[in-house]
Every structure is written in C-alpha cells, then in structure tokens.
Write a protein that holds these residues in place. Sequence first.
Motif, mmCIF file in Angstrom:
data_model
loop_
_atom_site.group_PDB
_atom_site.id
_atom_site.type_symbol
_atom_site.label_atom_id
_atom_site.label_comp_id
_atom_site.label_asym_id
_atom_site.label_seq_id
_atom_site.Cartn_x
_atom_site.Cartn_y
_atom_site.Cartn_z
ATOM 1 N N ASP A 74 11.354 -3.161 -2.479
ATOM 2 C CA ASP A 74 11.339 -1.845 -3.118
ATOM 3 C C ASP A 74 10.378 -0.921 -2.371
ATOM 4 O OD1 ASP A 74 13.020 -2.176 -5.602
ATOM 5 O OD2 ASP A 74 11.564 -3.777 -5.975
ATOM 6 N N ILE A 75 10.458 0.367 -2.693
ATOM 7 C CA ILE A 75 9.440 1.318 -2.258
ATOM 8 C C ILE A 75 8.836 1.957 -3.506
ATOM 9 C CG2 ILE A 75 10.416 1.792 0.011
ATOM 10 C CD1 ILE A 75 11.665 4.339 -1.149
ATOM 11 N N ASN A 76 7.541 2.314 -3.429
ATOM 12 C CA ASN A 76 6.905 2.948 -4.579
ATOM 13 C C ASN A 76 7.066 4.468 -4.513
ATOM 14 O OD1 ASN A 76 4.945 4.001 -2.816
ATOM 15 N ND2 ASN A 76 3.470 2.381 -3.271
ATOM 16 N N GLU A 77 6.441 5.183 -5.411
ATOM 17 C CA GLU A 77 6.652 6.618 -5.513
ATOM 18 C C GLU A 77 6.026 7.400 -4.361
ATOM 19 O OE1 GLU A 77 6.145 8.400 -9.294
ATOM 20 O OE2 GLU A 77 7.510 6.998 -10.284
ATOM 21 N N GLU A 78 5.294 6.715 -3.518
ATOM 22 C CA GLU A 78 4.776 7.338 -2.290
ATOM 23 C C GLU A 78 5.632 6.937 -1.086
ATOM 24 O OE1 GLU A 78 2.326 9.511 -2.465
ATOM 25 O OE2 GLU A 78 2.181 9.161 -4.622
ATOM 26 N N PHE A 79 6.766 6.299 -1.338
ATOM 27 C CA PHE A 79 7.681 5.788 -0.312
ATOM 28 C C PHE A 79 7.104 4.580 0.436
ATOM 29 C CE2 PHE A 79 9.152 10.153 -0.845
ATOM 30 C CZ PHE A 79 10.519 9.984 -0.920
ATOM 31 N N TYR A 80 6.018 4.007 -0.080
ATOM 32 C CA TYR A 80 5.395 2.863 0.598
ATOM 33 C C TYR A 80 6.128 1.581 0.215
ATOM 34 C CZ TYR A 80 1.759 0.331 3.010
ATOM 35 O OH TYR A 80 1.088 -0.459 3.918
ATOM 36 N N PRO A 81 6.415 0.715 1.187
ATOM 37 C CA PRO A 81 7.176 -0.503 0.895
ATOM 38 C C PRO A 81 6.352 -1.555 0.156
ATOM 39 C CG PRO A 81 6.514 -0.469 3.191
ATOM 40 C CD PRO A 81 6.118 0.863 2.628
ATOM 41 N N VAL A 82 6.972 -2.198 -0.819
ATOM 42 C CA VAL A 82 6.334 -3.285 -1.558
ATOM 43 C C VAL A 82 6.688 -4.582 -0.841
ATOM 44 C CG1 VAL A 82 6.131 -4.428 -3.791
ATOM 45 C CG2 VAL A 82 6.567 -1.949 -3.682
ATOM 46 N N LEU A 83 5.732 -5.096 -0.059
ATOM 47 C CA LEU A 83 5.984 -6.218 0.851
ATOM 48 C C LEU A 83 4.856 -7.241 0.764
ATOM 49 C CD1 LEU A 83 6.992 -4.128 3.997
ATOM 50 C CD2 LEU A 83 8.477 -5.777 2.868
ATOM 51 N N PRO A 84 5.094 -8.458 1.257
ATOM 52 C CA PRO A 84 3.993 -9.417 1.383
ATOM 53 C C PRO A 84 2.973 -8.925 2.410
ATOM 54 C CG PRO A 84 5.965 -10.257 2.451
ATOM 55 C CD PRO A 84 6.379 -9.029 1.707
ATOM 56 N N ASN A 85 1.771 -9.460 2.351
ATOM 57 C CA ASN A 85 0.706 -9.016 3.252
ATOM 58 C C ASN A 85 0.960 -9.415 4.697
ATOM 59 O OD1 ASN A 85 -0.749 -7.845 1.159
ATOM 60 N ND2 ASN A 85 -1.782 -9.781 0.664
ATOM 61 N N HIS A 86 1.784 -10.441 4.899
ATOM 62 C CA HIS A 86 2.039 -10.931 6.254
ATOM 63 C C HIS A 86 3.534 -11.205 6.433
ATOM 64 C CE1 HIS A 86 -2.285 -11.495 6.822
ATOM 65 N NE2 HIS A 86 -2.297 -12.073 5.627
ATOM 66 N N LEU A 87 3.992 -11.019 7.650
ATOM 67 C CA LEU A 87 5.346 -11.426 8.019
ATOM 68 C C LEU A 87 5.288 -12.782 8.707
ATOM 69 C CD1 LEU A 87 6.844 -8.158 9.582
ATOM 70 C CD2 LEU A 87 7.264 -9.067 7.289
ATOM 71 N N ALA A 104 3.560 9.134 8.311
ATOM 72 C CA ALA A 104 2.221 8.590 8.084
ATOM 73 C C ALA A 104 2.285 7.146 7.596
ATOM 74 C CB ALA A 104 1.469 9.460 7.079
ATOM 75 N N ILE A 105 3.296 6.832 6.794
ATOM 76 C CA ILE A 105 3.461 5.449 6.321
ATOM 77 C C ILE A 105 3.815 4.534 7.483
ATOM 78 C CG2 ILE A 105 4.901 3.936 4.883
ATOM 79 C CD1 ILE A 105 5.090 6.234 2.886
ATOM 80 N N GLN A 106 4.639 5.017 8.409
ATOM 81 C CA GLN A 106 4.980 4.212 9.579
ATOM 82 C C GLN A 106 3.730 3.825 10.358
ATOM 83 O OE1 GLN A 106 8.244 7.176 10.851
ATOM 84 N NE2 GLN A 106 8.959 5.225 11.680
ATOM 85 N N GLN A 107 2.808 4.759 10.502
ATOM 86 C CA GLN A 107 1.568 4.459 11.222
ATOM 87 C C GLN A 107 0.773 3.380 10.507
ATOM 88 O OE1 GLN A 107 0.528 5.871 14.384
ATOM 89 N NE2 GLN A 107 -0.565 3.940 14.074
ATOM 90 N N LYS A 108 0.752 3.410 9.182
ATOM 91 C CA LYS A 108 0.057 2.380 8.410
ATOM 92 C C LYS A 108 0.709 1.013 8.629
ATOM 93 C CE LYS A 108 -1.505 5.492 4.728
ATOM 94 N NZ LYS A 108 -1.386 5.837 3.287
ATOM 95 N N LEU A 109 2.041 0.983 8.640
ATOM 96 C CA LEU A 109 2.744 -0.294 8.822
ATOM 97 C C LEU A 109 2.480 -0.876 10.208
ATOM 98 C CD1 LEU A 109 6.174 0.581 7.142
ATOM 99 C CD2 LEU A 109 4.301 -0.787 6.192
ATOM 100 N N ILE A 110 2.422 -0.018 11.207
ATOM 101 C CA ILE A 110 2.126 -0.461 12.572
ATOM 102 C C ILE A 110 0.752 -1.103 12.648
ATOM 103 C CG2 ILE A 110 1.447 0.501 14.814
ATOM 104 C CD1 ILE A 110 4.347 0.041 14.802
#
Length: 330
Positions: A74-87, A104-110
């Motif tokens: 899912d994504i939250n109301e800030e469009f941030y993905p709800v994911l495990p801490n590690h892949l 800006a979210i993409q930069q955080k994910l990177i």
Amino acid sequence: MLDNQIEIGGYFEFCLPNYEQFPYPQALNYISARSAFFDLLNQNNIKKIWMPKFICDAMIDPLLILDIEIQYYDINEEFYPVLPNHLKEDEYLLYVNYFGLCTAIQQKLINIYPNDQIIFDHSQAFFVKPFDCFATIYSLRKFLPVAEGGLLISKALTKPNYIARNVEMMIQQYHHCFVRRLSSASEAYDIFKNNEMLLNDCIPKKISGMTKEIMECLNYSSIQMQRLDNFKFLHSQLADINHLNIDIADIESPLTYPLLLKSSISKELIGNNIYTPTYWLDSLQRLDVDSFEYKLVTGITHIVCDQRYSQKQMQFQVDKIKEYFNEHRR
C-alpha cells in the motif's frame, strides 16, 4: 559509397525537423512502457518483485506472463510505500512517481534500499530525470503528441529483444490522432480506445519511425514550462478545496492537477467538453474501500494542465469546477 537500398527522388515522405532536444538519448525505445518492463524482467530473469496495489493492470500483466512472484504494498496519504525495512537479495521494488508528485519520496527510497534492486516508474513523471537505480521506465503518450512509446533506462539491459511490427499497424496506431486533428476528439474516441487496446500486448516491439521523428522535433523545455505554469495556476485557484496535500515546491513534471474531493466530478466536466482522464479503475480489485488508494481512484478529478493550453483554458476549467462546487458544497 551510398547504400544500394537508399531511395532518391520521387514523392515526399512524412518528415519533421530534428532539433536534437530529446532528453533521454540513452534510453531504449519500445512501443509502450509495459513492453519495456516486460523486456527488463525477462532478460534479467527477475523472480520476485514488490508492486504497488495502486497501479494499472498493464504493469501487472508482464509479471503474470513471466510467472514472477508478486508482493503487493500500500501507499499512505503522503504517497509513501508501506514496505519492510529491508529487501531480500532476490527481491526488487517498483515504485511509481504518482502524478509527478513523488520525486522527494524516490530520493528517500534510494537512501534506504539497495539502488540495484529499485525500479522507478516515471510513466506519470516524464520530466523527472532517472535516478541511479536498477531501471527507470517512461511513457511518452501521457506527455507528448505521440500514439505509442515507452522508454527504458537501465545498465542491466543494453539490447532490446524486439519482435517485428508491420507497417499497417504502425499507421493504424496514429489513426485517432489524425482524425482528431482534422475533426474532433469525440469523433476519434472510439478509434482511440481501439488503438489503446492494440497496446495491451506487452511483448516488446520497436516504436515506429514516425514516433521517433516526433520525439526529436519537440521543444521539451517549453513543454515542461507550460505544464508547470498551468499546474501552478490551477493550484493557486483550487488548493483551498483540494483534500490532497501538494508540495508545489517539489513539482517538476506534473501529469495533471489531481483534485481530490469526496467523489470525482469528471462526468460533470466531460459534459462541458473537458476530457479529464481517470487512473486506474482496474486497480480497485486490489484496494480496500477504506484505503487512501481507493480515494485516489474514486475521489480524484484529474484537471487537464498540459502544454496545449494556456491560462485561458485553465480559468475555464476553474470556473466550471467552482460553479459545480458552489452548487453542491462538497
């Protein structure tokens, strides 16, 4: 010494000037973003991938065809993905830059996940440059006057695995564009829907020479600037009724102006010849009715802000929206 296949003289062919402004000359070109995605997955033998629930079925189809294991998030109301801490080492993550609002979210994910396990989908964010990641995918049709086209930028794939296309299908792909140019959007709409169906096949195919010529003759800086100007004007007029939180400072590549209300008013605007798009009804089967993503499908009206139009057309849309809003007091 000239190639024996070269043709000299005769009638003039379709031809446009080449201004050499295309922003992604390093990209591999495909008939669609989904076919680029298919080729990336297939040639790299990917077996597991995290996918957002809020995405079109066209991007799920390659995974089903290739029998790739899908983990939905899912994504939250800030469009941030709800994911495990590690892949895990064999897992990949695909994230969409939704409506061009999520750079800006993409930069955080990177900064959180391994770069070489991230695939960014820029189908809705054409002017956002690729990050240093496993792959970036673009779609041309949502931003440019072309009837086909997907781009893939990835160090993991250097040569596309195309299948052949025939000339008749390439011409058919542009039929609705010509009809609309010579007549009206309503007259060409059924042709457009049929041509969109032709792109459902996600098997990698090369784009036509016509599309290549259009890509190379456009003024991209002007296109981007007009979209930004239109988006900012709409935001200045509609932010007070928009339930969606938009940080306008980070906007580089708006797809539309997403206006979130209790429910979409697209039907009312279409009745005034304002043809607002809808994204992505086919994802509803994956979404909880109480989720943020469900609101994005059912509550957003995508206000047109593309480069074909000026502030005059933006004001016309604003007037119609406020007229409806004042009548119904949402």
